[in-house]
Design a protein around this motif. Structure first.
Motif, PDB file in Angstrom:
ATOM      1  N   MET A 127     -28.562   6.333 -18.759  1.00  0.00           N
ATOM      2  CA  MET A 127     -28.117   5.002 -18.387  1.00  0.00           C
ATOM      3  C   MET A 127     -28.492   4.766 -16.920  1.00  0.00           C
ATOM      4  N   ASN A 128     -29.298   3.744 -16.689  1.00  0.00           N
ATOM      5  CA  ASN A 128     -29.744   3.400 -15.346  1.00  0.00           C
ATOM      6  C   ASN A 128     -29.089   2.082 -14.932  1.00  0.00           C
ATOM      7  N   LEU A 129     -28.164   2.141 -13.948  1.00  0.00           N
ATOM      8  CA  LEU A 129     -27.465   0.946 -13.475  1.00  0.00           C
ATOM      9  C   LEU A 129     -28.081   0.452 -12.180  1.00  0.00           C
ATOM     10  N   ASP A 130     -28.168  -0.874 -12.071  1.00  0.00           N
ATOM     11  CA  ASP A 130     -28.703  -1.501 -10.874  1.00  0.00           C
ATOM     12  C   ASP A 130     -27.901  -2.773 -10.610  1.00  0.00           C
ATOM     13  N   LEU A 131     -27.520  -2.979  -9.368  1.00  0.00           N
ATOM     14  CA  LEU A 131     -26.810  -4.195  -8.979  1.00  0.00           C
ATOM     15  C   LEU A 131     -27.766  -5.043  -8.160  1.00  0.00           C
ATOM     16  N   LYS A 132     -28.002  -6.271  -8.625  1.00  0.00           N
ATOM     17  CA  LYS A 132     -28.942  -7.127  -7.924  1.00  0.00           C
ATOM     18  C   LYS A 132     -28.326  -8.493  -7.663  1.00  0.00           C
ATOM     19  N   GLN A 133     -28.843  -9.148  -6.644  1.00  0.00           N
ATOM     20  CA  GLN A 133     -28.368 -10.482  -6.280  1.00  0.00           C
ATOM     21  C   GLN A 133     -28.489 -11.414  -7.485  1.00  0.00           C
ATOM     22  N   ASN A 134     -27.491 -12.236  -7.678  1.00  0.00           N
ATOM     23  CA  ASN A 134     -27.499 -13.175  -8.788  1.00  0.00           C
ATOM     24  C   ASN A 134     -28.668 -14.151  -8.666  1.00  0.00           C
ATOM     25  N   GLU A 135     -29.162 -14.577  -9.814  1.00  0.00           N
ATOM     26  CA  GLU A 135     -30.210 -15.582  -9.899  1.00  0.00           C
ATOM     27  C   GLU A 135     -29.795 -16.616 -10.941  1.00  0.00           C
ATOM     28  N   LYS A 136     -30.395 -17.790 -10.849  1.00  0.00           N
ATOM     29  CA  LYS A 136     -30.052 -18.879 -11.769  1.00  0.00           C
ATOM     30  C   LYS A 136     -30.197 -18.471 -13.232  1.00  0.00           C
ATOM     31  N   LYS A 137     -31.152 -17.592 -13.525  1.00  0.00           N
ATOM     32  CA  LYS A 137     -31.363 -17.187 -14.918  1.00  0.00           C
ATOM     33  C   LYS A 137     -30.160 -16.425 -15.499  1.00  0.00           C
ATOM     34  N   TYR A 138     -29.244 -15.954 -14.641  1.00  0.00           N
ATOM     35  CA  TYR A 138     -28.062 -15.235 -15.116  1.00  0.00           C
ATOM     36  C   TYR A 138     -26.807 -16.103 -15.172  1.00  0.00           C
ATOM     37  N   GLU A 197     -22.563 -24.593 -13.628  1.00  0.00           N
ATOM     38  CA  GLU A 197     -23.679 -24.954 -12.744  1.00  0.00           C
ATOM     39  C   GLU A 197     -23.169 -25.444 -11.391  1.00  0.00           C
ATOM     40  N   THR A 198     -22.138 -26.272 -11.407  1.00  0.00           N
ATOM     41  CA  THR A 198     -21.571 -26.780 -10.159  1.00  0.00           C
ATOM     42  C   THR A 198     -21.022 -25.635  -9.310  1.00  0.00           C
ATOM     43  N   TYR A 199     -20.296 -24.733  -9.952  1.00  0.00           N
ATOM     44  CA  TYR A 199     -19.708 -23.585  -9.256  1.00  0.00           C
ATOM     45  C   TYR A 199     -20.805 -22.678  -8.688  1.00  0.00           C
ATOM     46  N   MET A 200     -21.793 -22.365  -9.509  1.00  0.00           N
ATOM     47  CA  MET A 200     -22.848 -21.444  -9.080  1.00  0.00           C
ATOM     48  C   MET A 200     -23.757 -22.048  -8.016  1.00  0.00           C
ATOM     49  N   GLU A 201     -23.939 -23.349  -8.048  1.00  0.00           N
ATOM     50  CA  GLU A 201     -24.724 -23.983  -6.987  1.00  0.00           C
ATOM     51  C   GLU A 201     -24.064 -23.748  -5.631  1.00  0.00           C
ATOM     52  N   LYS A 202     -22.749 -23.668  -5.638  1.00  0.00           N
ATOM     53  CA  LYS A 202     -22.006 -23.440  -4.402  1.00  0.00           C
ATOM     54  C   LYS A 202     -21.868 -21.956  -4.060  1.00  0.00           C
ATOM     55  N   TYR A 203     -21.647 -21.104  -5.077  1.00  0.00           N
ATOM     56  CA  TYR A 203     -21.285 -19.705  -4.829  1.00  0.00           C
ATOM     57  C   TYR A 203     -22.288 -18.666  -5.331  1.00  0.00           C
ATOM     58  N   ASN A 204     -23.455 -19.062  -5.761  1.00  0.00           N
ATOM     59  CA  ASN A 204     -24.433 -18.119  -6.307  1.00  0.00           C
ATOM     60  C   ASN A 204     -24.646 -16.905  -5.409  1.00  0.00           C
ATOM     61  N   ASP A 205     -24.769 -17.128  -4.104  1.00  0.00           N
ATOM     62  CA  ASP A 205     -25.054 -16.025  -3.188  1.00  0.00           C
ATOM     63  C   ASP A 205     -23.909 -15.031  -3.057  1.00  0.00           C
ATOM     64  N   ASN A 206     -22.735 -15.363  -3.594  1.00  0.00           N
ATOM     65  CA  ASN A 206     -21.584 -14.475  -3.546  1.00  0.00           C
ATOM     66  C   ASN A 206     -21.527 -13.544  -4.765  1.00  0.00           C
ATOM     67  N   TYR A 207     -22.439 -13.698  -5.699  1.00  0.00           N
ATOM     68  CA  TYR A 207     -22.393 -12.954  -6.965  1.00  0.00           C
ATOM     69  C   TYR A 207     -23.591 -12.028  -7.127  1.00  0.00           C
ATOM     70  N   TYR A 208     -23.326 -10.952  -7.887  1.00  0.00           N
ATOM     71  CA  TYR A 208     -24.338  -9.967  -8.224  1.00  0.00           C
ATOM     72  C   TYR A 208     -24.266  -9.697  -9.725  1.00  0.00           C
ATOM     73  N   ILE A 209     -25.399  -9.328 -10.288  1.00  0.00           N
ATOM     74  CA  ILE A 209     -25.492  -8.987 -11.708  1.00  0.00           C
ATOM     75  C   ILE A 209     -25.736  -7.496 -11.812  1.00  0.00           C
ATOM     76  N   CYS A 210     -25.051  -6.865 -12.730  1.00  0.00           N
ATOM     77  CA  CYS A 210     -25.284  -5.453 -13.000  1.00  0.00           C
ATOM     78  C   CYS A 210     -26.206  -5.349 -14.209  1.00  0.00           C
ATOM     79  N   LEU A 211     -27.254  -4.583 -14.048  1.00  0.00           N
ATOM     80  CA  LEU A 211     -28.199  -4.350 -15.134  1.00  0.00           C
ATOM     81  C   LEU A 211     -28.089  -2.900 -15.583  1.00  0.00           C
ATOM     82  N   CYS A 212     -28.038  -2.715 -16.878  1.00  0.00           N
ATOM     83  CA  CYS A 212     -28.070  -1.374 -17.469  1.00  0.00           C
ATOM     84  C   CYS A 212     -29.386  -1.281 -18.225  1.00  0.00           C
TER      85      CYS A 212
END
Length: 134
Positions: A1-12, A41-56
């Motif tokens: 299992m390979n975990l990676d935390l990356k900056q959120n993007e609109k595609k997520y 969309e409204t929330y993420m337009e404001k706070y996207n940079d505060n979120y990260y996505i974990c990929l397995c």
């Protein structure tokens, strides 16, 4: 299992919305409501940079973010119990060391994940019972 935390993007954004609204995880959130695509969309337009996505293994398996120092974290049910939540908490804490978490008393799995990540219980927040609010 390979975990990676990356900056959120609109595609997520939709992955986060669907996971956040999943009835299997919804009760763990302090505010357990369904979120529309427009609200997301409204929330993420404001706070996207505060979120990260974990990929397995390059597949989204959870998200974590912070708003005004307060952590929001959720692991997809298929990835719960294998350390994904703890991984996300540890990684975000490296980037933002002065964060904290408000966790529902009955959300034992989140409490354990935060404790495994080096957090300790410090405060209780007490509110009036809902049936007694007028």
């Amino acid at each position: 299992m390979n975990l990676d935390l990356k900056q959120n993007e609109k595609k997520y954004w939709e992955f986060i919305r669907i996971l956040r609204s999943d009835e299997r995880v919804q009760s763990g959130f302090i505010q357990d409501s369904n979120i529309s695509q427009i609200e997301q969309e409204t929330y993420m337009e404001k706070y996207n940079d505060n979120y990260y996505i974990c990929l397995c293994d390059d597949k989204p398996c959870g998200f974590i973010g912070e708003i005004e120092g307060d952590i929001r974290v959720c692991t997809h049910p298929e990835y719960q119990g294998i350390g994904v939540g703890t991984f996300m908490i540890k990684e975000l804490t490296k980037v933002k060391p002065d964060i904290y978490a408000k966790v529902k008393i009955d959300n034992i799995s989140s409490v354990k994940a935060f404790e495994r990540a080096g957090y300790e219980k410090k405060y209780f927040i007490l509110e009036p019972k809902k049936d007694e609010r007028k």
